[in-house]
Scaffold this motif. Structure first.
Motif, PDB file in Angstrom:
ATOM      1  N   THR A 128     -44.800   7.388 -28.142  1.00 12.25           N
ATOM      2  CA  THR A 128     -45.340   6.573 -27.048  1.00 12.25           C
ATOM      3  C   THR A 128     -46.056   7.381 -25.979  1.00 12.25           C
ATOM      4  O   THR A 128     -46.727   6.801 -25.123  1.00 12.25           O
ATOM      5  CB  THR A 128     -44.213   5.772 -26.368  1.00 12.25           C
ATOM      6  N   LYS A 129     -45.901   8.708 -26.015  1.00  7.66           N
ATOM      7  CA  LYS A 129     -46.507   9.531 -24.965  1.00  7.66           C
ATOM      8  C   LYS A 129     -47.340  10.667 -25.561  1.00  7.66           C
ATOM      9  O   LYS A 129     -47.005  11.847 -25.441  1.00  7.66           O
ATOM     10  CB  LYS A 129     -45.410  10.100 -24.044  1.00  7.66           C
ATOM     11  N   PRO A 130     -48.463  10.316 -26.223  1.00  8.55           N
ATOM     12  CA  PRO A 130     -49.352  11.384 -26.696  1.00  8.55           C
ATOM     13  C   PRO A 130     -49.944  12.129 -25.502  1.00  8.55           C
ATOM     14  O   PRO A 130     -50.096  11.559 -24.415  1.00  8.55           O
ATOM     15  CB  PRO A 130     -50.433  10.627 -27.467  1.00  8.55           C
ATOM     16  N   VAL A 131     -50.249  13.400 -25.711  1.00  9.19           N
ATOM     17  CA  VAL A 131     -50.880  14.184 -24.651  1.00  9.19           C
ATOM     18  C   VAL A 131     -52.347  13.769 -24.559  1.00  9.19           C
ATOM     19  O   VAL A 131     -53.049  13.741 -25.576  1.00  9.19           O
ATOM     20  CB  VAL A 131     -50.764  15.690 -24.942  1.00  9.19           C
ATOM     21  N   PRO A 132     -52.819  13.395 -23.366  1.00 11.10           N
ATOM     22  CA  PRO A 132     -54.209  12.947 -23.219  1.00 11.10           C
ATOM     23  C   PRO A 132     -55.216  13.923 -23.817  1.00 11.10           C
ATOM     24  O   PRO A 132     -55.066  15.140 -23.724  1.00 11.10           O
ATOM     25  CB  PRO A 132     -54.373  12.831 -21.698  1.00 11.10           C
ATOM     26  N   GLU A 133     -56.215  13.348 -24.447  1.00 16.35           N
ATOM     27  CA  GLU A 133     -57.352  14.063 -25.038  1.00 16.35           C
ATOM     28  C   GLU A 133     -56.978  14.914 -26.250  1.00 16.35           C
ATOM     29  O   GLU A 133     -57.751  15.792 -26.647  1.00 16.35           O
ATOM     30  CB  GLU A 133     -58.052  14.954 -23.991  1.00 16.35           C
ATOM     31  N   THR A 134     -55.820  14.682 -26.868  1.00 19.62           N
ATOM     32  CA  THR A 134     -55.456  15.464 -28.059  1.00 19.62           C
ATOM     33  C   THR A 134     -55.446  14.633 -29.336  1.00 19.62           C
ATOM     34  O   THR A 134     -55.286  15.186 -30.423  1.00 19.62           O
ATOM     35  CB  THR A 134     -54.062  16.106 -27.903  1.00 19.62           C
ATOM     36  N   VAL A 135     -55.603  13.319 -29.228  1.00 18.62           N
ATOM     37  CA  VAL A 135     -55.478  12.460 -30.409  1.00 18.62           C
ATOM     38  C   VAL A 135     -56.748  12.517 -31.264  1.00 18.62           C
ATOM     39  O   VAL A 135     -57.865  12.373 -30.762  1.00 18.62           O
ATOM     40  CB  VAL A 135     -55.189  11.001 -30.003  1.00 18.62           C
ATOM     41  N   THR A 143     -62.588  12.355 -40.545  1.00 20.44           N
ATOM     42  CA  THR A 143     -62.291  12.390 -39.113  1.00 20.44           C
ATOM     43  C   THR A 143     -63.347  11.631 -38.323  1.00 20.44           C
ATOM     44  O   THR A 143     -64.553  11.777 -38.562  1.00 20.44           O
ATOM     45  CB  THR A 143     -62.224  13.843 -38.617  1.00 20.44           C
ATOM     46  N   LEU A 144     -62.879  10.816 -37.380  1.00 18.38           N
ATOM     47  CA  LEU A 144     -63.781  10.003 -36.572  1.00 18.38           C
ATOM     48  C   LEU A 144     -64.162  10.716 -35.281  1.00 18.38           C
ATOM     49  O   LEU A 144     -63.408  11.548 -34.760  1.00 18.38           O
ATOM     50  CB  LEU A 144     -63.112   8.675 -36.223  1.00 18.38           C
ATOM     51  N   ALA A 145     -65.312  10.361 -34.760  1.00 14.33           N
ATOM     52  CA  ALA A 145     -65.729  10.869 -33.454  1.00 14.33           C
ATOM     53  C   ALA A 145     -64.837  10.258 -32.376  1.00 14.33           C
ATOM     54  O   ALA A 145     -64.285   9.160 -32.543  1.00 14.33           O
ATOM     55  CB  ALA A 145     -67.189  10.517 -33.199  1.00 14.33           C
ATOM     56  N   ALA A 146     -64.707  10.958 -31.266  1.00 13.60           N
ATOM     57  CA  ALA A 146     -63.818  10.505 -30.196  1.00 13.60           C
ATOM     58  C   ALA A 146     -64.249   9.171 -29.604  1.00 13.60           C
ATOM     59  O   ALA A 146     -63.419   8.438 -29.052  1.00 13.60           O
ATOM     60  CB  ALA A 146     -63.752  11.566 -29.099  1.00 13.60           C
ATOM     61  N   ASP A 147     -65.533   8.825 -29.723  1.00 11.40           N
ATOM     62  CA  ASP A 147     -65.998   7.557 -29.151  1.00 11.40           C
ATOM     63  C   ASP A 147     -65.824   6.378 -30.110  1.00 11.40           C
ATOM     64  O   ASP A 147     -66.264   5.268 -29.823  1.00 11.40           O
ATOM     65  CB  ASP A 147     -67.458   7.665 -28.713  1.00 11.40           C
ATOM     66  N   ALA A 148     -65.151   6.608 -31.250  1.00 11.55           N
ATOM     67  CA  ALA A 148     -64.920   5.529 -32.213  1.00 11.55           C
ATOM     68  C   ALA A 148     -63.628   4.771 -31.926  1.00 11.55           C
ATOM     69  O   ALA A 148     -63.367   3.735 -32.541  1.00 11.55           O
ATOM     70  CB  ALA A 148     -64.880   6.085 -33.631  1.00 11.55           C
ATOM     71  N   PHE A 149     -62.834   5.266 -30.990  1.00  9.41           N
ATOM     72  CA  PHE A 149     -61.543   4.641 -30.701  1.00  9.41           C
ATOM     73  C   PHE A 149     -61.116   4.977 -29.276  1.00  9.41           C
ATOM     74  O   PHE A 149     -61.690   5.853 -28.620  1.00  9.41           O
ATOM     75  CB  PHE A 149     -60.472   5.135 -31.689  1.00  9.41           C
ATOM     76  N   SER A 150     -60.100   4.277 -28.816  1.00  5.24           N
ATOM     77  CA  SER A 150     -59.505   4.560 -27.511  1.00  5.24           C
ATOM     78  C   SER A 150     -57.995   4.666 -27.687  1.00  5.24           C
ATOM     79  O   SER A 150     -57.434   4.195 -28.678  1.00  5.24           O
ATOM     80  CB  SER A 150     -59.854   3.466 -26.497  1.00  5.24           C
ATOM     81  N   VAL A 151     -57.349   5.297 -26.727  1.00  2.62           N
ATOM     82  CA  VAL A 151     -55.906   5.523 -26.800  1.00  2.62           C
ATOM     83  C   VAL A 151     -55.247   5.032 -25.522  1.00  2.62           C
ATOM     84  O   VAL A 151     -55.718   5.326 -24.422  1.00  2.62           O
ATOM     85  CB  VAL A 151     -55.578   7.022 -26.992  1.00  2.62           C
ATOM     86  N   ASN A 152     -54.177   4.274 -25.680  1.00  2.73           N
ATOM     87  CA  ASN A 152     -53.357   3.906 -24.527  1.00  2.73           C
ATOM     88  C   ASN A 152     -52.330   5.020 -24.347  1.00  2.73           C
ATOM     89  O   ASN A 152     -51.402   5.152 -25.150  1.00  2.73           O
ATOM     90  CB  ASN A 152     -52.663   2.560 -24.772  1.00  2.73           C
ATOM     91  N   TRP A 153     -52.500   5.820 -23.313  1.00  8.46           N
ATOM     92  CA  TRP A 153     -51.641   6.989 -23.116  1.00  8.46           C
ATOM     93  C   TRP A 153     -50.242   6.609 -22.650  1.00  8.46           C
ATOM     94  O   TRP A 153     -49.354   7.461 -22.588  1.00  8.46           O
ATOM     95  CB  TRP A 153     -52.286   7.943 -22.108  1.00  8.46           C
ATOM     96  N   GLN A 154     -50.020   5.323 -22.333  1.00  8.71           N
ATOM     97  CA  GLN A 154     -48.709   4.879 -21.867  1.00  8.71           C
ATOM     98  C   GLN A 154     -47.807   4.376 -22.989  1.00  8.71           C
ATOM     99  O   GLN A 154     -46.588   4.350 -22.838  1.00  8.71           O
ATOM    100  CB  GLN A 154     -48.876   3.768 -20.825  1.00  8.71           C
ATOM    101  N   ASN A 155     -48.402   3.957 -24.113  1.00  9.67           N
ATOM    102  CA  ASN A 155     -47.553   3.441 -25.193  1.00  9.67           C
ATOM    103  C   ASN A 155     -47.898   3.995 -26.573  1.00  9.67           C
ATOM    104  O   ASN A 155     -47.245   3.651 -27.563  1.00  9.67           O
ATOM    105  CB  ASN A 155     -47.592   1.909 -25.231  1.00  9.67           C
TER     106      ASN A 155
END
Length: 210
Positions: A128-135, A143-155
């Motif tokens: 539930t707590k990935p480190v920001p900008e590491t996913v 592998t996808l480009a970083a702009d292909a998805f978003s991450v909820n850093w809270q869950n």
């Protein structure tokens, strides 16, 4: 899942956390039978982690940093991020995370959200707590480009953007660094400069929150 209103999205001092002791705990019930056999029942469906950060203190400055952090969290009131020194990577053997490290699921052509997780054999641990900008994400090994998805850093939920939704049966995987949501397992810290200089390490108990 923890109440976000009681969670401060800040990290415990990393230099101290990497010297901490601790690890996972399971709660099981074992009953001895008259036949000599035993029956084992799991009381918890997920493991819970416990740490003592006192062993990570290397200087008085470390101790002061922890005391300030403890005050800002109001003791055990607010949870926070903690970097497990033994288990904070999606990869194995301290290798850099790769987008193909952990299986998240398979696409169906419409589903856009997937929960980050780490597998230990057949046990799946929700992250539930990935480190920001590491996913990193991959679909069928690409592998996808970083702009292909978003991450909820809270869950820890990742969401594919509209033009990148995984097709039916496509394998979705991820790589990442992650923290453990924890709180102090005490409302009082006792420290002495003289004792610390003499080699006495204060106990700083920390426990994972769900």
């Amino acid at each position: 899942m923890q109440d976000l209103s009681s969670f401060h999205d800040v990290s415990f001092p990393l230099g101290v956390s990497f010297g901490a002791t601790g690890g996972p705990e399971w709660r099981n019930e074992i009953v001895g039978l008259t036949s000599g056999h035993e029956k084992r029942n799991a009381r918890w469906s997920m493991s819970r982690r416990f740490y003592d950060a006192g062993t990570g203190l290397r200087s008085l400055n470390d101790l002061r940093d922890v005391l300030r952090f403890f005050e800002a969290r109001r003791g055990s009131l607010y949870a926070f991020r903690f970097r497990d020194p033994f288990d904070h990577l999606s990869s194995e053997q301290d290798a850099p995370p790769q987008a193909t490290d952990q299986f998240l699921g398979r696409g169906d052509g419409t589903i856009r959200q997937f929960q980050l997780a780490k597998h230990y054999g057949d046990y799946q641990r929700i992250i539930t707590k990935p480190v920001p900008e590491t996913v990193q994400l991959a679909v069928d090994g690409v592998t996808l480009a970083a702009d292909a998805f978003s991450v909820n850093w809270q869950n820890g939920i990742v969401e594919f953007h509209e033009d990148h939704v995984p097709p039916p049966q496509a394998k979705v995987t991820a790589g990442f660094l992650f923290d453990v949501p924890v709180r102090f397992d005490t409302d009082r810290l006792s420290a002495s400069i003289a004792s610390f200089k003499a080699g006495e390490i204060p106990s700083i108990p920390i426990v994972e929150v769900k």
